[in-house]
Design an enzyme around this catalytic site. Sequence first.
Site, PDB file in Angstrom:
ATOM      1  N   CYS A   1       0.842  -1.206   0.000  1.00 45.12           N
ATOM      2  CA  CYS A   1       0.000   0.000   0.000  1.00 45.12           C
ATOM      3  C   CYS A   1       0.873   1.251   0.000  1.00 45.12           C
ATOM      4  CB  CYS A   1      -0.926  -0.023   1.227  1.00 45.12           C
ATOM      5  SG  CYS A   1      -2.029   1.405   1.320  1.00 45.12           S
TER       6      CYS A   1
ATOM      7  N   CYS B   1      -0.403   4.191   2.031  1.00 48.39           N
ATOM      8  CA  CYS B   1      -0.261   4.029   3.491  1.00 48.39           C
ATOM      9  C   CYS B   1       1.179   4.259   3.929  1.00 48.39           C
ATOM     10  CB  CYS B   1      -0.630   2.621   3.944  1.00 48.39           C
ATOM     11  SG  CYS B   1      -2.275   2.101   3.503  1.00 48.39           S
ATOM     12  N   ASP B   2       2.128   3.704   3.202  1.00 42.89           N
ATOM     13  CA  ASP B   2       3.485   3.588   3.716  1.00 42.89           C
ATOM     14  C   ASP B   2       4.508   4.469   3.002  1.00 42.89           C
ATOM     15  OD1 ASP B   2       2.395   1.739   5.388  1.00 42.89           O
ATOM     16  OD2 ASP B   2       2.986   0.007   4.200  1.00 42.89           O
TER      17      ASP B   2
END
Lengths: 300, 103
Positions: A130, A133-134
Site C-alpha cells: 500500500c 499508506c506507507d
Amino acid sequence: MYDIIIIGGGPAGMTAAIYGRRAAKKVLVLEALSCGGQIINTPDIENYPVEEHISGIDFSNRLHKQAENLGAEFVFEKAVDINDLGDSKEVITAKNTYTAKAVIIATGSANRKLGLENEDSLVGRGVSYCATCDGNFYRNKTVAVVGGGNTALEDALYLSDIAAKVYLIHRRDSFRGEEANAAKLSEKPNIEFVLNSNVTALNAEKRLKSVEVTNKDGSVRTLEVNGLFIAVGRIPENMNFARLVELDEAGYIPAGENCHTGVPGIYAAGDNRAKEVRQLVTAVSDGAVAATEVVKYING
Amino acid sequence: MAVIEVTAKTFEDEVLKSDKPVLVDFNAGWCGPCQALKPIIAEYAESHPGVKVVSVDIDEEDELSENYEVFSIPCLVVFRDGEEVNRQVGLISADSVADLVEA
Ligand SMILES: Cc1cc2nc3c(=O)[nH]c(=O)nc-3n(C[C@H](O)[C@H](O)[C@H](O)COP(=O)(O)OP(=O)(O)OC[C@H]3O[C@@H](n4cnc5c(N)ncnc54)[C@H](O)[C@@H]3O)c2cc1C
C-alpha cells in the site's frame, strides 16, 4: 434461519444487503476483517457517479451505515465453507454455522504476492502492498515498485514525489496501465524503469536491504532499496468455495451478468466474478443484480 | 477502557512502565486501513479491561515510530513489562487482535 447470507462486506456485499433489506428479507453479512473491502486503501475516489471526490474509508463507512440502518445484520467472521442442503445452505465459519435460503458470495480479491520466501516476514520491514499508506516512511529514500498495471504506475508516480529515487520493475517491456499514467511516468526524472525483469530475491538483515532482479536475458542485478512496493495485481478470494462452485482458470466465478453460479441459490457478486471491469460501480451493480435474483429465487 | 493517545513524552510512563500488558496502535489519519482498524481496537479496549490500549499518531510522533522501527501502518505492537513481545502489520480482524495480545 436467514433469507440471505452475504459472504463479504465490501461494496458488492453491502449493496446486496441494501437490496435484500428493501425487499424485506432477513439478511446477514459475514465479513472477515472490517467492512469496506479493498476500497479503504485509497484516499481518493474520483470516478464514482455524483460524488466528485470521496475517500475510500468514508465511502465504506457511509455504505455500511446505510445497510445497517436498513436492518442488515453484520457478523465479523470469515466464511470457510458452504454446505448445500438444497432448499437451505449452511455457511461455516471458525466459530459458527449460519443457515439461509440463499447465499451471495461477494468476497472480492486480495493482494497477489510475489511468492518469495521471506516476503511475508518482511511486510512492515521494507515490503508493502500500500503505497499511499506507507509511502511517507520513505521520504528521500530509495524504493522500488514492482508491477505493470495501473496500480503500479500510480504507486510509482505517488512515490516519486516523496522518495529520492523510484525503480519501476516490470516483467514485460511495456505497461498495461492507462496511457495517461505511462506518459506522466516518463516525465519524472527520478523514476528508473527496470523492464523485462522479475524480482527473484529479497535481501534483508532485519530490514529489506536490496532486491535481486533477473532480466529475461538471464542477467542479474541487485538494486539497493529501502522499500519495495508490490503491485502485481489481485487474486479472487474464492478458494474456500471451490468445492461447490465452479471457478475459471484464474480463480474467478464464471457467473454471467445475472450473477448465477450454476448452483441454485448461490450467487456471485463483485470483483470475484469473471468480468472485464472491476470497479466500485460494477461491484455495486453486481450487488443489486445478485440480491434481486436471490429475492426472485426465494419468492419462487 | 478507552484508548489513550500517547506521545513521546508519555510513552515511557504509559507503555514501558505499565504493569498491565499494553497494545500500541501506530496509525495516521490519512491511512484508510488504520481508520478501518480503529473501531476494532476501540471495541477490544472496551471488552478487555486487563489490557491497556494506546494509540500513537505517527505524523505527530515520528521519533516514536522511528525508535520502534514502524515502517508500515497500521502497526500493532504488544508490550509486556516494558519489552516488545509481538507485532502485526496491516488491517486484522477482532479475533486476530485478541490472539496477538494473548500470544
Ligand atoms: C488501491 C485501490 C484503489 C482503488 N480505487 C478505485 C477507484 O478510485 N474507483 C473505483 O471504482 N474502484 C477502485 N478500486 C477497485 C474497487 O475497490 C473494487 O472494484 C471494489 O472494492 C470491489 O468490491 P467487492 O465488494 O467486489 O470486493 P472487495 O472490495 O474486495 O470486498 C470483499 C470483502 O469480502 C471480505 N471477504 C473475503 N473473503 C471472505 C470470507 N471468506 N468470509 C468473509 N468475508 C470475506 C473481504 O475482507 C472484503 O472486505 C480500487 C482498488 C484498490 C485496491
